[in-house]
Design a protein around this motif. Sequence first.
Motif, short mmCIF file in Angstrom:
data_model
loop_
_atom_site.label_atom_id
_atom_site.label_comp_id
_atom_site.label_asym_id
_atom_site.label_seq_id
_atom_site.Cartn_x
_atom_site.Cartn_y
_atom_site.Cartn_z
N ALA A 1 0.83 -1.21 0.00
CA ALA A 1 0.00 0.00 0.00
C ALA A 1 0.86 1.25 0.00
CB ALA A 1 -0.94 0.00 1.22
N LEU A 2 1.93 1.26 0.79
CA LEU A 2 2.83 2.41 0.81
C LEU A 2 3.55 2.58 -0.52
CD1 LEU A 2 4.29 2.15 4.42
CD2 LEU A 2 2.72 3.88 3.55
N ARG A 3 3.96 1.48 -1.12
CA ARG A 3 4.60 1.58 -2.45
C ARG A 3 3.62 2.17 -3.46
NH1 ARG A 3 7.88 -3.69 -4.19
NH2 ARG A 3 5.79 -4.12 -4.91
N ASP A 4 2.35 1.77 -3.37
CA ASP A 4 1.34 2.34 -4.27
C ASP A 4 1.19 3.84 -4.07
OD1 ASP A 4 0.90 -0.20 -5.28
OD2 ASP A 4 -1.00 -0.50 -4.20
N ASP A 5 1.49 4.32 -2.85
CA ASP A 5 1.41 5.75 -2.55
C ASP A 5 2.74 6.47 -2.77
OD1 ASP A 5 -1.30 5.92 -1.94
OD2 ASP A 5 -0.99 5.42 0.18
N GLY A 6 3.70 5.79 -3.36
CA GLY A 6 4.95 6.45 -3.72
C GLY A 6 6.09 6.34 -2.73
N ILE A 7 5.94 5.50 -1.72
CA ILE A 7 7.02 5.31 -0.74
C ILE A 7 7.83 4.10 -1.17
CG2 ILE A 7 7.62 4.99 1.69
CD1 ILE A 7 6.03 7.56 1.09
N ALA A 8 9.11 4.30 -1.45
CA ALA A 8 9.98 3.21 -1.89
C ALA A 8 10.36 2.32 -0.72
CB ALA A 8 11.23 3.78 -2.55
N ALA A 9 10.62 1.06 -1.01
CA ALA A 9 11.02 0.11 0.04
C ALA A 9 12.29 0.55 0.75
CB ALA A 9 11.18 -1.28 -0.55
N ASP A 10 13.18 1.28 0.04
CA ASP A 10 14.41 1.72 0.71
C ASP A 10 14.18 2.87 1.68
OD1 ASP A 10 14.10 3.84 -1.07
OD2 ASP A 10 16.01 3.51 -2.09
N GLU A 11 12.95 3.33 1.79
CA GLU A 11 12.57 4.33 2.79
C GLU A 11 11.90 3.67 4.00
OE1 GLU A 11 10.77 8.03 1.17
OE2 GLU A 11 10.91 6.97 -0.76
N MET A 12 11.98 2.32 4.07
CA MET A 12 11.32 1.56 5.13
C MET A 12 12.30 0.64 5.83
SD MET A 12 7.96 0.23 3.07
CE MET A 12 7.42 1.14 1.61
N ILE A 13 12.04 0.41 7.10
CA ILE A 13 12.77 -0.58 7.90
C ILE A 13 11.71 -1.46 8.56
CG2 ILE A 13 14.25 -1.00 9.90
CD1 ILE A 13 15.53 1.72 9.47
N ALA A 14 11.95 -2.77 8.57
CA ALA A 14 11.09 -3.72 9.30
C ALA A 14 11.94 -4.38 10.38
CB ALA A 14 10.52 -4.75 8.34
N ILE A 15 11.50 -4.26 11.63
CA ILE A 15 12.29 -4.78 12.74
C ILE A 15 11.41 -5.57 13.70
CG2 ILE A 15 14.11 -3.05 12.64
CD1 ILE A 15 12.62 -1.44 14.78
N SER A 16 12.05 -6.40 14.50
CA SER A 16 11.36 -7.22 15.49
C SER A 16 12.27 -7.43 16.70
CB SER A 16 10.98 -8.58 14.89
OG SER A 16 10.35 -9.40 15.86
N PRO A 17 11.67 -7.65 17.87
CA PRO A 17 12.51 -7.97 19.02
C PRO A 17 13.06 -9.40 18.97
CG PRO A 17 10.20 -7.84 19.69
CD PRO A 17 10.27 -7.44 18.25
N PHE A 18 12.48 -10.25 18.12
CA PHE A 18 12.85 -11.66 18.12
C PHE A 18 13.63 -12.04 16.86
CE2 PHE A 18 8.78 -11.46 20.51
CZ PHE A 18 9.33 -11.70 21.77
N ARG A 19 14.74 -12.73 17.04
CA ARG A 19 15.60 -13.15 15.95
C ARG A 19 14.84 -13.97 14.91
NH1 ARG A 19 19.12 -11.61 13.09
NH2 ARG A 19 20.10 -10.74 14.92
N GLU A 20 13.98 -14.88 15.35
CA GLU A 20 13.22 -15.73 14.43
C GLU A 20 12.39 -14.89 13.46
OE1 GLU A 20 10.00 -19.40 14.81
OE2 GLU A 20 10.55 -18.26 16.60
N VAL A 21 11.75 -13.86 13.97
CA VAL A 21 10.95 -12.97 13.13
C VAL A 21 11.87 -12.11 12.26
CG1 VAL A 21 9.21 -11.15 13.10
CG2 VAL A 21 9.10 -12.95 14.85
N ALA A 22 12.92 -11.57 12.84
CA ALA A 22 13.85 -10.71 12.11
C ALA A 22 14.50 -11.45 10.94
CB ALA A 22 14.93 -10.17 13.06
N ASP A 23 14.83 -12.71 11.13
CA ASP A 23 15.41 -13.49 10.04
C ASP A 23 14.43 -13.59 8.87
OD1 ASP A 23 17.73 -13.85 11.48
OD2 ASP A 23 17.27 -15.91 12.08
N HIS A 24 13.17 -13.80 9.18
CA HIS A 24 12.14 -13.85 8.13
C HIS A 24 11.99 -12.49 7.45
CE1 HIS A 24 8.79 -15.91 6.20
NE2 HIS A 24 8.21 -14.73 6.18
N LEU A 25 12.01 -11.43 8.24
CA LEU A 25 11.91 -10.08 7.68
C LEU A 25 13.07 -9.82 6.72
CD1 LEU A 25 10.95 -8.04 10.87
CD2 LEU A 25 9.41 -8.86 9.06
#
Length: 182
Positions: A64-88
């Motif tokens: 949805a953000l990409r559709d609104d003109g926000i590039a993926a390199d303007e985003m960070i996805a983070i998690s407190p858990f390594r298992e989730v972060a590895d998937h991210l």
Amino acid sequence: MFSLFNDIAYNGIMVSGVTRRPDHFDSPNGARIPASRWLDEAATTAGTHLQRNQIARLRRQIEALRDDGIAADEMIAISPFREVADHLGRLDQDYPGLRAGTIHTAQGREADVVFLVLGGDPTAPGAKAWAAATVNLVNVAASRAKRRLYVIGDQSAWAKHHYFNQLAAALDQSTRQDRQGA
């Protein structure tokens, strides 16, 4: 975002030196990009911190953000858990430029949009208590976001914990203001 982590981590003593210019986040005609908010997704899969429904929600938000003109390199996805972060971290195959990892790996980095994907094994409440033991995780996550913070996780489970309850309240207020056009 500044006021959120200023209140939670610094008791309101920081002073912001940032001047905002009108853009697709904050324009005189109203922001196209939704305000920071908690995107409630229950944690239902026992035995793992990785909650697939939360990853699916993240994917929908990125698209949805990409559709609104926000590039993926303007985003960070983070998690407190390594298992989730590895998937991210593997999402950059579909969203080139997306930076991802644990909350700790985000220290020193900033992005216009930060996704905090909480995950959390619903049968392991001690993990949430660990994440909430100090203000550090919430502070680092919130302070990485220059424009928007989207928390994806089981709000009722996480909001029982210190700092995450403050985060939930602040994001609920932001959502109410956005809906009212404030």
